[in-house]
Scaffold this motif. Structure first.
Motif, PDB file in Angstrom:
ATOM      1  N   VAL A   1      20.481  17.272 -32.505  1.00  0.00           N
ATOM      2  CA  VAL A   1      20.672  16.832 -33.891  1.00  0.00           C
ATOM      3  C   VAL A   1      22.158  16.928 -34.256  1.00  0.00           C
ATOM      4  O   VAL A   1      22.719  16.024 -34.887  1.00  0.00           O
ATOM      5  CB  VAL A   1      19.796  17.644 -34.866  1.00  0.00           C
ATOM      6  CG1 VAL A   1      20.129  17.328 -36.310  1.00  0.00           C
ATOM      7  CG2 VAL A   1      18.318  17.393 -34.583  1.00  0.00           C
ATOM      8  N   MET A   2      22.795  18.028 -33.848  1.00  0.00           N
ATOM      9  CA  MET A   2      24.226  18.204 -34.122  1.00  0.00           C
ATOM     10  C   MET A   2      25.032  17.092 -33.454  1.00  0.00           C
ATOM     11  O   MET A   2      25.932  16.520 -34.065  1.00  0.00           O
ATOM     12  CB  MET A   2      24.693  19.566 -33.625  1.00  0.00           C
ATOM     13  CG  MET A   2      26.187  19.799 -33.775  1.00  0.00           C
ATOM     14  SD  MET A   2      26.715  20.065 -35.478  1.00  0.00           S
ATOM     15  CE  MET A   2      26.512  21.829 -35.553  1.00  0.00           C
ATOM     16  N   ALA A   3      24.708  16.759 -32.223  1.00  0.00           N
ATOM     17  CA  ALA A   3      25.416  15.694 -31.508  1.00  0.00           C
ATOM     18  C   ALA A   3      25.274  14.369 -32.243  1.00  0.00           C
ATOM     19  O   ALA A   3      26.253  13.627 -32.413  1.00  0.00           O
ATOM     20  CB  ALA A   3      24.896  15.570 -30.076  1.00  0.00           C
ATOM     21  N   SER A   4      24.084  14.075 -32.697  1.00  0.00           N
ATOM     22  CA  SER A   4      23.844  12.839 -33.431  1.00  0.00           C
ATOM     23  C   SER A   4      24.634  12.812 -34.735  1.00  0.00           C
ATOM     24  O   SER A   4      25.256  11.806 -35.077  1.00  0.00           O
ATOM     25  CB  SER A   4      22.343  12.696 -33.700  1.00  0.00           C
ATOM     26  OG  SER A   4      22.090  11.537 -34.441  1.00  0.00           O
ATOM     27  N   ALA A   5      24.605  13.915 -35.454  1.00  0.00           N
ATOM     28  CA  ALA A   5      25.323  13.985 -36.730  1.00  0.00           C
ATOM     29  C   ALA A   5      26.827  13.868 -36.528  1.00  0.00           C
ATOM     30  O   ALA A   5      27.521  13.153 -37.266  1.00  0.00           O
ATOM     31  CB  ALA A   5      24.989  15.286 -37.460  1.00  0.00           C
ATOM     32  N   LEU A   6      27.364  14.567 -35.518  1.00  0.00           N
ATOM     33  CA  LEU A   6      28.811  14.544 -35.293  1.00  0.00           C
ATOM     34  C   LEU A   6      29.300  13.220 -34.713  1.00  0.00           C
ATOM     35  O   LEU A   6      30.485  12.914 -34.804  1.00  0.00           O
ATOM     36  CB  LEU A   6      29.220  15.710 -34.390  1.00  0.00           C
ATOM     37  CG  LEU A   6      29.168  17.088 -35.038  1.00  0.00           C
ATOM     38  CD1 LEU A   6      29.547  18.161 -34.023  1.00  0.00           C
ATOM     39  CD2 LEU A   6      30.077  17.166 -36.260  1.00  0.00           C
ATOM     40  N   ALA A   7      28.401  12.437 -34.136  1.00  0.00           N
ATOM     41  CA  ALA A   7      28.792  11.132 -33.609  1.00  0.00           C
ATOM     42  C   ALA A   7      29.296  10.229 -34.724  1.00  0.00           C
ATOM     43  O   ALA A   7      30.105   9.330 -34.488  1.00  0.00           O
ATOM     44  CB  ALA A   7      27.615  10.484 -32.887  1.00  0.00           C
TER      45      ALA A   7
END
Length: 170
Positions: free
Chosen positions: A73-79
């Protein structure tokens, strides 16, 4: 110490996740993982002579493999977030080193969700880089206490209450 806690965590895991999650200071290492495994680690640590071993009241198994869904989820948000190079390098506690590259910062923020907090090493790296004063912003003074146990030459100031903010701003 960290190596002793890693050994206790490995022994306590018994097929579940139990990992050293926070290397806070020379006398404090936190483990994280499945609740039953962490409970076993607490008992093992006591049996092996730990001065103190307690369960912490936390809402999730932070900084361990069980947080992989949150890392996604963090990876998706930070993308979707633009990260600019900081004016001053950021000490990323998952690698205990300064970073300035925006892509590296993004990668390490994601890694931190499942990776161990290397606070003791991070403070030592800051001291080695010449940092001699640290301000802890927010509620409490936990980090200031840890910093003092890591390196007494670093001056620590905790600022959390409105009164403390006013006093600092003068």
């Amino acid at each position: 110490d960290l190596e002793a806690v890693r050994a206790v965590a490995a022994e306590a895991a018994q097929g579940e996740v139990c990992e050293a999650a926070n290397d806070n200071d020379p006398a404090q290492v936190v483990v994280s993982g499945h609740k039953a495994a962490v409970e076993r680690a607490v008992e093992l640590a006591k049996e092996k002579g730990a001065k103190r071993a307690v369960m912490l009241p936390v809402s999730a198994p932070f900084h361990c493999a069980l947080m992989a869904p949150a890392a996604e989820v963090m990876a998706s948000a930070l993308a979707e977030v633009e990260i600019k190079a900081p004016a001053v390098p950021v000490v990323a506690n998952v690698v205990a080193a300064p970073v300035s590259d925006p892509d590296e910062i993004r990668r390490l923020l994601i890694e931190q969700v499942t990776g161990a907090v290397r606070w003791r090493e991070s403070v030592a790296a800051m001291a080695a880089a010449g940092v001699d004063e640290i301000w802890e912003l927010g509620a409490g003074k936990a980090l200031s206490g840890m910093i003092r146990r890591i390196d007494r030459t670093i001056a620590c100031t905790a600022v959390g209450t409105p009164e403390e903010v006013k006093a600092v701003l003068g």
